[in-house]
Motif scaffolding. Structure first.
Motif, PDB file in Angstrom:
ATOM      1  N   MET A   1      46.960 -29.594  10.391  1.00  0.00           N
ATOM      2  CA  MET A   1      47.231 -31.373   9.514  1.00  0.00           C
ATOM      3  C   MET A   1      46.186 -31.478   8.471  1.00  0.00           C
ATOM      4  O   MET A   1      45.437 -31.300   8.230  1.00  0.00           O
ATOM      5  CB  MET A   1      47.075 -32.737  10.107  1.00  0.00           C
ATOM      6  CG  MET A   1      48.246 -32.221  11.560  1.00  0.00           C
ATOM      7  SD  MET A   1      48.617 -33.767  12.752  1.00  0.00           S
ATOM      8  CE  MET A   1      48.595 -34.938  11.694  1.00  0.00           C
ATOM      9  N   GLU A   2      46.753 -32.206   7.064  1.00  0.00           N
ATOM     10  CA  GLU A   2      46.068 -32.428   6.156  1.00  0.00           C
ATOM     11  C   GLU A   2      45.915 -33.955   5.712  1.00  0.00           C
ATOM     12  O   GLU A   2      46.494 -34.655   5.767  1.00  0.00           O
ATOM     13  CB  GLU A   2      46.072 -31.531   5.212  1.00  0.00           C
ATOM     14  CG  GLU A   2      46.887 -32.458   4.501  1.00  0.00           C
ATOM     15  CD  GLU A   2      47.273 -30.956   3.008  1.00  0.00           C
ATOM     16  OE1 GLU A   2      47.143 -30.260   2.717  1.00  0.00           O
ATOM     17  OE2 GLU A   2      47.297 -31.420   2.107  1.00  0.00           O
ATOM     18  N   VAL A   3      44.267 -34.744   5.421  1.00  0.00           N
ATOM     19  CA  VAL A   3      44.271 -35.706   5.060  1.00  0.00           C
ATOM     20  C   VAL A   3      43.470 -35.788   3.432  1.00  0.00           C
ATOM     21  O   VAL A   3      42.643 -34.475   3.326  1.00  0.00           O
ATOM     22  CB  VAL A   3      43.398 -37.117   5.697  1.00  0.00           C
ATOM     23  CG1 VAL A   3      44.507 -37.076   6.896  1.00  0.00           C
ATOM     24  CG2 VAL A   3      42.278 -36.326   5.982  1.00  0.00           C
ATOM     25  N   GLN A   4      43.937 -36.950   3.021  1.00  0.00           N
ATOM     26  CA  GLN A   4      43.142 -36.655   1.397  1.00  0.00           C
ATOM     27  C   GLN A   4      43.312 -37.832   1.171  1.00  0.00           C
ATOM     28  O   GLN A   4      42.753 -39.146   1.236  1.00  0.00           O
ATOM     29  CB  GLN A   4      43.978 -36.567   0.323  1.00  0.00           C
ATOM     30  CG  GLN A   4      43.866 -35.296  -0.307  1.00  0.00           C
ATOM     31  CD  GLN A   4      46.049 -34.865  -0.998  1.00  0.00           C
ATOM     32  OE1 GLN A   4      45.517 -35.684  -2.397  1.00  0.00           O
ATOM     33  NE2 GLN A   4      46.740 -34.009  -0.974  1.00  0.00           N
ATOM     34  N   GLY A   5      40.441 -38.045   0.009  1.00  0.00           N
ATOM     35  CA  GLY A   5      40.608 -39.091   0.039  1.00  0.00           C
ATOM     36  C   GLY A   5      40.428 -39.194  -0.960  1.00  0.00           C
ATOM     37  O   GLY A   5      39.177 -37.482  -0.707  1.00  0.00           O
ATOM     38  N   GLN A  44      30.086 -28.182  15.106  1.00  0.00           N
ATOM     39  CA  GLN A  44      28.358 -26.397  15.236  1.00  0.00           C
ATOM     40  C   GLN A  44      28.785 -25.553  14.077  1.00  0.00           C
ATOM     41  O   GLN A  44      28.218 -26.896  12.924  1.00  0.00           O
ATOM     42  CB  GLN A  44      30.044 -25.689  16.346  1.00  0.00           C
ATOM     43  CG  GLN A  44      29.100 -25.923  17.980  1.00  0.00           C
ATOM     44  CD  GLN A  44      28.682 -26.377  18.681  1.00  0.00           C
ATOM     45  OE1 GLN A  44      27.618 -27.086  17.812  1.00  0.00           O
ATOM     46  NE2 GLN A  44      28.425 -25.201  18.985  1.00  0.00           N
ATOM     47  N   ASP A  45      28.982 -24.541  13.156  1.00  0.00           N
ATOM     48  CA  ASP A  45      28.820 -23.751  12.548  1.00  0.00           C
ATOM     49  C   ASP A  45      30.428 -24.688  11.094  1.00  0.00           C
ATOM     50  O   ASP A  45      29.442 -24.805  10.024  1.00  0.00           O
ATOM     51  CB  ASP A  45      29.308 -22.701  12.303  1.00  0.00           C
ATOM     52  CG  ASP A  45      31.030 -22.825  12.713  1.00  0.00           C
ATOM     53  OD1 ASP A  45      31.169 -22.989  13.274  1.00  0.00           O
ATOM     54  OD2 ASP A  45      31.408 -21.236  12.149  1.00  0.00           O
ATOM     55  N   LYS A  46      31.044 -25.937  11.207  1.00  0.00           N
ATOM     56  CA  LYS A  46      31.616 -25.990  10.190  1.00  0.00           C
ATOM     57  C   LYS A  46      31.011 -27.322   9.940  1.00  0.00           C
ATOM     58  O   LYS A  46      31.409 -27.761   8.838  1.00  0.00           O
ATOM     59  CB  LYS A  46      33.172 -26.781  10.735  1.00  0.00           C
ATOM     60  CG  LYS A  46      33.724 -25.351  11.685  1.00  0.00           C
ATOM     61  CD  LYS A  46      34.692 -24.936  11.082  1.00  0.00           C
ATOM     62  CE  LYS A  46      35.394 -23.481  11.018  1.00  0.00           C
ATOM     63  NZ  LYS A  46      35.875 -22.687  10.404  1.00  0.00           N
ATOM     64  N   THR A  47      30.016 -28.112  10.037  1.00  0.00           N
ATOM     65  CA  THR A  47      29.005 -29.047   9.248  1.00  0.00           C
ATOM     66  C   THR A  47      27.992 -28.619   8.595  1.00  0.00           C
ATOM     67  O   THR A  47      28.351 -29.294   7.482  1.00  0.00           O
ATOM     68  CB  THR A  47      27.440 -29.025  10.506  1.00  0.00           C
ATOM     69  OG1 THR A  47      26.250 -28.254  10.954  1.00  0.00           O
ATOM     70  CG2 THR A  47      27.994 -29.949  11.609  1.00  0.00           C
ATOM     71  N   GLY A  85      37.505 -32.024  11.482  1.00  0.00           N
ATOM     72  CA  GLY A  85      37.465 -31.112  10.615  1.00  0.00           C
ATOM     73  C   GLY A  85      37.586 -30.017  10.748  1.00  0.00           C
ATOM     74  O   GLY A  85      36.127 -29.622  11.562  1.00  0.00           O
ATOM     75  N   TRP A  86      38.080 -28.782   9.842  1.00  0.00           N
ATOM     76  CA  TRP A  86      37.823 -27.977  10.057  1.00  0.00           C
ATOM     77  C   TRP A  86      37.645 -27.080   8.514  1.00  0.00           C
ATOM     78  O   TRP A  86      36.969 -25.644   8.114  1.00  0.00           O
ATOM     79  CB  TRP A  86      38.226 -26.734  11.279  1.00  0.00           C
ATOM     80  CG  TRP A  86      39.860 -26.714  10.844  1.00  0.00           C
ATOM     81  CD1 TRP A  86      41.176 -27.767  11.022  1.00  0.00           C
ATOM     82  CD2 TRP A  86      41.365 -26.354  10.156  1.00  0.00           C
ATOM     83  NE1 TRP A  86      42.057 -27.306  10.827  1.00  0.00           N
ATOM     84  CE2 TRP A  86      42.158 -26.159  10.316  1.00  0.00           C
ATOM     85  CE3 TRP A  86      40.577 -24.727   9.097  1.00  0.00           C
ATOM     86  CZ2 TRP A  86      43.110 -25.472   9.708  1.00  0.00           C
ATOM     87  CZ3 TRP A  86      41.703 -23.718   8.762  1.00  0.00           C
ATOM     88  CH2 TRP A  86      42.866 -24.763   8.764  1.00  0.00           C
ATOM     89  N   ARG A  87      38.104 -27.304   7.389  1.00  0.00           N
ATOM     90  CA  ARG A  87      38.205 -26.749   5.744  1.00  0.00           C
ATOM     91  C   ARG A  87      38.606 -28.298   4.883  1.00  0.00           C
ATOM     92  O   ARG A  87      38.644 -29.246   5.685  1.00  0.00           O
ATOM     93  CB  ARG A  87      39.587 -25.942   6.215  1.00  0.00           C
ATOM     94  CG  ARG A  87      39.278 -25.679   4.768  1.00  0.00           C
ATOM     95  CD  ARG A  87      40.557 -24.727   4.627  1.00  0.00           C
ATOM     96  NE  ARG A  87      39.787 -24.124   3.169  1.00  0.00           N
ATOM     97  CZ  ARG A  87      41.623 -23.914   2.297  1.00  0.00           C
ATOM     98  NH1 ARG A  87      42.556 -23.074   3.001  1.00  0.00           N
ATOM     99  NH2 ARG A  87      41.104 -23.200   1.490  1.00  0.00           N
TER     100      ARG A  87
END
Length: 124
Positions: A1-5, A44-47, A85-87
């Motif tokens: 899934m994705e969100v925009q803003g 984790q590393d995504k921060t 979030g992951w990207r």
């Protein structure tokens, strides 16, 4: 899934527990009839993905919905949801790189010699 803003807030990275679990939160405001303020956590590393972003940028975030069950000491079961979030990518930058620039309206000459009868190639 994705969100925009648009990014409204980016929090500092926080570390929890003896294992060094890291979490960082970002709030984006959606651009729709009834804007929503969504808090999305990166772990984790995504921060580190949030290091190159700042408040005010328009972004697209790839997310996963997470849910968990917890039973309190009184025996009541509670449920919690989170958006993880992951990207993340800058929408403004991707639009400008993917599409050629549009020339201004005054760069075009009006068609003064246009004769509709000469250019009518419709079969009816």
């Amino acid at each position: 899934m994705e969100v925009q803003g648009k990014i409204k807030m980016i929090d500092e990275t926080k570390t929890y527990g003896n294992n060094g679990f890291r979490k960082r939160e970002v709030v984006i405001t959606t651009e729709e009839q009834y804007p929503q303020h969504l808090m999305i956590e990166f772990v984790q590393d995504k921060t580190d993905l949030l290091n190159n972003f700042q408040v005010g940028q328009n972004v697209k975030i790839q997310i996963n919905l997470r849910g968990r069950e917890w039973t309190n000491p009184q025996g009541e079961t509670k449920y919690f949801n989170s958006i993880q979030g992951w990207r993340i990518e800058n929408i403004d930058q991707s639009v400008s790189n993917d599409m050629p620039p549009v020339p201004p309206a005054d760069a075009f000459e009006p068609a003064n010699d246009f004769n509709e009868e000469d250019h009518d190639d419709l079969p009816f």
